[in-house]
Design a protein around this motif. Sequence first.
Motif, PDB file in Angstrom:
ATOM      1  N   UNK A   1       3.591 -20.196  32.337  1.00 46.80           N
ATOM      2  CA  UNK A   1       5.437 -20.627  32.722  1.00 46.80           C
ATOM      3  C   UNK A   1       5.684 -18.577  31.813  1.00 46.80           C
ATOM      4  N   UNK A   2       5.112 -18.705  30.851  1.00 50.23           N
ATOM      5  CA  UNK A   2       5.109 -17.624  29.524  1.00 50.23           C
ATOM      6  C   UNK A   2       5.415 -16.180  29.963  1.00 50.23           C
ATOM      7  N   UNK A   3       3.556 -16.753  30.938  1.00 52.03           N
ATOM      8  CA  UNK A   3       3.448 -15.458  31.420  1.00 52.03           C
ATOM      9  C   UNK A   3       4.072 -15.043  33.189  1.00 52.03           C
ATOM     10  N   UNK A   4       4.915 -15.796  33.544  1.00 53.05           N
ATOM     11  CA  UNK A   4       5.412 -16.359  34.185  1.00 53.05           C
ATOM     12  C   UNK A   4       6.543 -14.556  33.997  1.00 53.05           C
ATOM     13  N   UNK A   5       7.585 -15.215  33.011  1.00 57.22           N
ATOM     14  CA  UNK A   5       8.523 -15.120  32.894  1.00 57.22           C
ATOM     15  C   UNK A   5       7.847 -13.506  32.185  1.00 57.22           C
ATOM     16  N   UNK A   6       7.462 -13.405  31.818  1.00 59.01           N
ATOM     17  CA  UNK A   6       6.868 -12.107  31.072  1.00 59.01           C
ATOM     18  C   UNK A   6       6.426 -11.342  32.338  1.00 59.01           C
ATOM     19  N   UNK A   7       6.133 -11.908  33.332  1.00 58.32           N
ATOM     20  CA  UNK A   7       5.717 -11.278  35.101  1.00 58.32           C
ATOM     21  C   UNK A   7       6.964 -10.443  35.389  1.00 58.32           C
ATOM     22  N   UNK A   8       7.702 -11.452  34.978  1.00 64.34           N
ATOM     23  CA  UNK A   8       9.036 -10.740  36.014  1.00 64.34           C
ATOM     24  C   UNK A   8      10.224 -10.183  35.268  1.00 64.34           C
ATOM     25  N   UNK A   9      10.205  -9.687  34.256  1.00 58.48           N
ATOM     26  CA  UNK A   9      10.126  -9.388  33.102  1.00 58.48           C
ATOM     27  C   UNK A   9       9.925  -7.964  33.569  1.00 58.48           C
ATOM     28  N   UNK A  10       8.951  -7.383  33.688  1.00 61.24           N
ATOM     29  CA  UNK A  10       8.202  -6.392  34.198  1.00 61.24           C
ATOM     30  C   UNK A  10       8.194  -6.030  35.111  1.00 61.24           C
ATOM     31  N   UNK A  11       8.373  -6.835  35.970  1.00 57.70           N
ATOM     32  CA  UNK A  11       8.833  -6.086  37.461  1.00 57.70           C
ATOM     33  C   UNK A  11      10.127  -5.949  37.159  1.00 57.70           C
ATOM     34  N   UNK A  12      11.071  -6.631  36.540  1.00 61.00           N
ATOM     35  CA  UNK A  12      12.265  -6.392  36.706  1.00 61.00           C
ATOM     36  C   UNK A  12      12.393  -4.875  36.173  1.00 61.00           C
ATOM     37  N   UNK A  13      12.037  -4.000  34.816  1.00 60.57           N
ATOM     38  CA  UNK A  13      11.423  -2.621  34.067  1.00 60.57           C
ATOM     39  C   UNK A  13      10.741  -2.202  35.594  1.00 60.57           C
TER      40      UNK A  13
END
Length: 172
Positions: A1-13
């Motif tokens: 779930x942490x990797x998904x969270x970081x992936x979503x944040x990276x996509x937002x950036x």
Amino acid sequence: QTLICMGILAAVVGFGKANYFLPSQNQNWWIPAIGAYFFLEMLANHWRAILTGRQEITKSNRSELIVRMFQFLLLFALAGLLFLNGSQITITVLFLVVFSTSLLVNILLLRALWPAFSAEGSRNPIRGAFSFALPCYLGNLTQFLNYRLDLFILGVLAGYAAVGRYTLAVSL
């Protein structure tokens, strides 16, 4: 779930929409920091669930109370010190306070659980906890995806509009 969270944040950036979610200064620093915080929060929930399952709710509540008092006192002390310095509290400082309290709650909860882990005779209690939790999590994830499998199949075969109509019809 942490990797998904970081992936979503990276996509937002990556899409240039980070100003809606992240502080404007050095947004790349925030992604691993928020990921680490998210991991600590999920881990604390795991420890709380184990304590609740063992009917040791008092230990969980005591740890939570100590952490919330620590967080309040730390925020009050930092705000006072910054006010005396003529500065204001920043988002970075607030994040560090929340992160440190999340770290503290994990330490307290793990400390409350340590006798139970040691009593089970496991040589590595953390491995034992995760070896129990990982199959449960994967089973729940598989069950969730199985319940949604019809949406995925319909999306591939008929498109998003059909999925919307189907979802609305099922919910009605």
